[in-house]
Design a protein around this motif. Structure first.
Motif, PDB file in Angstrom:
ATOM      1  N   ILE A 157       0.849  -1.196   0.000  1.00 47.74           N
ATOM      2  CA  ILE A 157       0.000   0.000   0.000  1.00 47.74           C
ATOM      3  C   ILE A 157       0.886   1.248   0.000  1.00 47.74           C
ATOM      4  N   TYR A 191       1.128   4.255  -2.744  1.00 46.58           N
ATOM      5  CA  TYR A 191       1.007   5.650  -2.287  1.00 46.58           C
ATOM      6  C   TYR A 191       2.196   6.485  -2.773  1.00 46.58           C
ATOM      7  N   GLU A 221       1.881   7.207  -6.438  1.00 46.85           N
ATOM      8  CA  GLU A 221       0.817   8.159  -6.782  1.00 46.85           C
ATOM      9  C   GLU A 221       1.160   9.574  -6.318  1.00 46.85           C
ATOM     10  N   LYS A 267      -8.637  -9.710 -22.282  1.00 43.57           N
ATOM     11  CA  LYS A 267      -7.560  -9.770 -21.289  1.00 43.57           C
ATOM     12  C   LYS A 267      -8.136 -10.197 -19.939  1.00 43.57           C
ATOM     13  N   ILE A 326      -8.258 -10.786 -15.903  1.00 40.37           N
ATOM     14  CA  ILE A 326      -7.721 -10.202 -14.673  1.00 40.37           C
ATOM     15  C   ILE A 326      -8.313 -10.958 -13.487  1.00 40.37           C
ATOM     16  N   PRO A 327      -7.462 -11.561 -12.649  1.00 37.72           N
ATOM     17  CA  PRO A 327      -7.961 -12.293 -11.476  1.00 37.72           C
ATOM     18  C   PRO A 327      -7.890 -11.449 -10.207  1.00 37.72           C
ATOM     19  N   ILE A 365      -7.920  -6.636  -7.077  1.00 38.78           N
ATOM     20  CA  ILE A 365      -7.176  -6.151  -8.242  1.00 38.78           C
ATOM     21  C   ILE A 365      -8.164  -5.795  -9.357  1.00 38.78           C
ATOM     22  N   GLN A 387      -9.880  -2.403  -8.606  1.00 38.22           N
ATOM     23  CA  GLN A 387      -9.020  -1.272  -8.934  1.00 38.22           C
ATOM     24  C   GLN A 387      -8.934  -1.092 -10.458  1.00 38.22           C
ATOM     25  N   TYR A 388      -8.825  -2.204 -11.173  1.00 43.69           N
ATOM     26  CA  TYR A 388      -8.799  -2.127 -12.648  1.00 43.69           C
ATOM     27  C   TYR A 388     -10.077  -1.480 -13.183  1.00 43.69           C
ATOM     28  N   GLU A 448     -10.047   2.222 -12.582  1.00 47.92           N
ATOM     29  CA  GLU A 448      -9.091   2.956 -13.413  1.00 47.92           C
ATOM     30  C   GLU A 448      -9.517   2.983 -14.878  1.00 47.92           C
ATOM     31  N   PRO A 472      -4.393  10.150  -2.825  1.00 53.48           N
ATOM     32  CA  PRO A 472      -3.612   8.945  -2.513  1.00 53.48           C
ATOM     33  C   PRO A 472      -3.700   8.495  -1.051  1.00 53.48           C
ATOM     34  N   ARG A 528      -6.999   6.843  -0.533  1.00 50.74           N
ATOM     35  CA  ARG A 528      -6.968   5.559  -1.264  1.00 50.74           C
ATOM     36  C   ARG A 528      -6.186   4.502  -0.483  1.00 50.74           C
ATOM     37  N   ALA A 529      -5.047   4.928   0.082  1.00 50.31           N
ATOM     38  CA  ALA A 529      -4.226   3.988   0.862  1.00 50.31           C
ATOM     39  C   ALA A 529      -5.033   3.435   2.043  1.00 50.31           C
ATOM     40  N   HIS A 581      -7.459   0.778   0.876  1.00 49.94           N
ATOM     41  CA  HIS A 581      -6.775  -0.499   0.632  1.00 49.94           C
ATOM     42  C   HIS A 581      -6.418  -1.182   1.954  1.00 49.94           C
TER      43      HIS A 581
END
Lengths: 228, 228
Positions: free
Chosen positions: A70, A74, A77, B63, B65-66, B70, B73-74, B77, B89, B92-93, B96
């Motif tokens: 994390i 950070y 970013e 494509k 993505i597992p 993750i 977040q994909y 974005e 940020p 966001r941290a 997470h």
């Protein structure tokens, strides 16, 4: 200026803390390093990370951020120079996937294998060696996981270059066989040659003493772990 | 158009898969749902996620993505409408951090507690209830973890609203005591009232049957887990 100050609270031998320091150095961010005694936790740590009580903690502008992955995100970013994560969401997702994979399937089992014996050790070694095979496939044909430069995944897996050989010596075992994993061996050479990495590693002799004592202390902790 | 198609490969009762579906629906992204039999894995799954062989997998423009976090977040974005993660940020941290905390300290222990008995169950319940206390502190004074709208952390912890009561019933235990955790109880009501959530939940009766059978199958799997 003072309000934007950066501190890293870590423990000298923590591979998680080193990731954070490497990232800051790659980006040219000055920081104050604060050594934590993880066996006698300071009030500072308990105040900065009251939920986990773990190192590393990054403190930026008085705001504490725990968990090395994390923190890496950070950092990337917050300071845009020397990007650690790829530009596109799909490539970023893959980096997060492999970072997490390395943690669960290689770092944890290597640690368990170092500390345990018998069936537990064998099982842990099997998982770790299978993970090495996947990682070998990923690094083939590249200088770094990040391409031409060290990136997030190199930092995440960086412990393979320097901690893993110590785990192997302490645990009398081999996981990273350079004959079986030549691409990973080449990556290790590249990684350890980078000035930011080679100048920021804990002393190997001290690591050996430390991990021998951890092995002794934890040798009965992982009985039957793989059945869980 | 066809090349940008979105698919979700999941299993009907997976709380991880539901996070992904909720996120896509909140953003108004059309997707094809593909049900996977996790007890008899398809070639499609093995091909999309050869390393983990787990659901959910998001497939976007061919494509794969597992890993639900993750994927979330994909998704955030890739499609900017209805942002799931906070703008800054540091926030966001924190999101997470709490998402990861919920997984390790509440979801895993709740699952272990449901499946186990005796000392193992007691230890798991202790960890889970302590985690509930921290989560209660985090949600106090807010409608959602994301503020006025459902965000990433609401999706990450969303299973508390609907799966946890089933775990509690199957495991004859209580973790989420509404008298002790009134703010979480209010959040559960808010979360389950949202049209995207309430219209995208597995049938409770089927869940009870399924988790009863999982409990039976796994009842001896967690002996001594907390010592590891």
């Amino acid at each position: 200026m003072g309000s934007e100050e950066v501190k890293v609270v870590s423990f000298w031998v923590s591979p998680f803390g080193k990731r954070v320091e490497w990232a800051l150095k790659l980006k040219g961010i000055e920081y104050e390093y604060i050594e934590e005694d993880i066996f006698n936790k300071s009030n500072l740590l308990l105040q900065l990370n009251p939920v986990q009580k773990k190192v590393p903690v990054l403190v930026h502008a008085h705001k504490p951020i725990p968990e090395s992955f994390i923190i890496l995100q950070y950092i990337d970013e917050t300071w845009k120079q020397y990007p650690l994560l790829p530009q596109y969401p799909y490539q970023r997702a893959l980096v997060h996937f492999w970072a997490d994979f390395g943690e669960r399937k290689l770092l944890n089992p290597s640690w368990v294998a170092m500390c345990s014996s018998g069936e537990d050790k064998e099982e842990a070694l099997k998982v770790a060696r299978e993970a090495m095979e996947k990682i070998e496939e990923e690094i083939k044909g590249k200088k770094f996981f990040g391409g031409d430069n060290i990136g997030y995944l190199d930092l995440a897996l960086g412990w393979i270059s320097y901690w893993l050989p110590v785990f192997e010596e302490v645990g009398s075992m081999q996981i990273m066989d350079p004959l079986k994993f030549p691409a990973t061996a080449a990556w290790i050479t590249n990684f350890l040659s980078h000035p930011v990495i080679k100048d920021n590693l804990p002393p190997r002799d001290n690591m050996l003493v430390y991990f021998h004592s951890r092995r002794k202390a934890l040798s009965s902790s992982f009985k039957g772990w793989f059945k869980v």
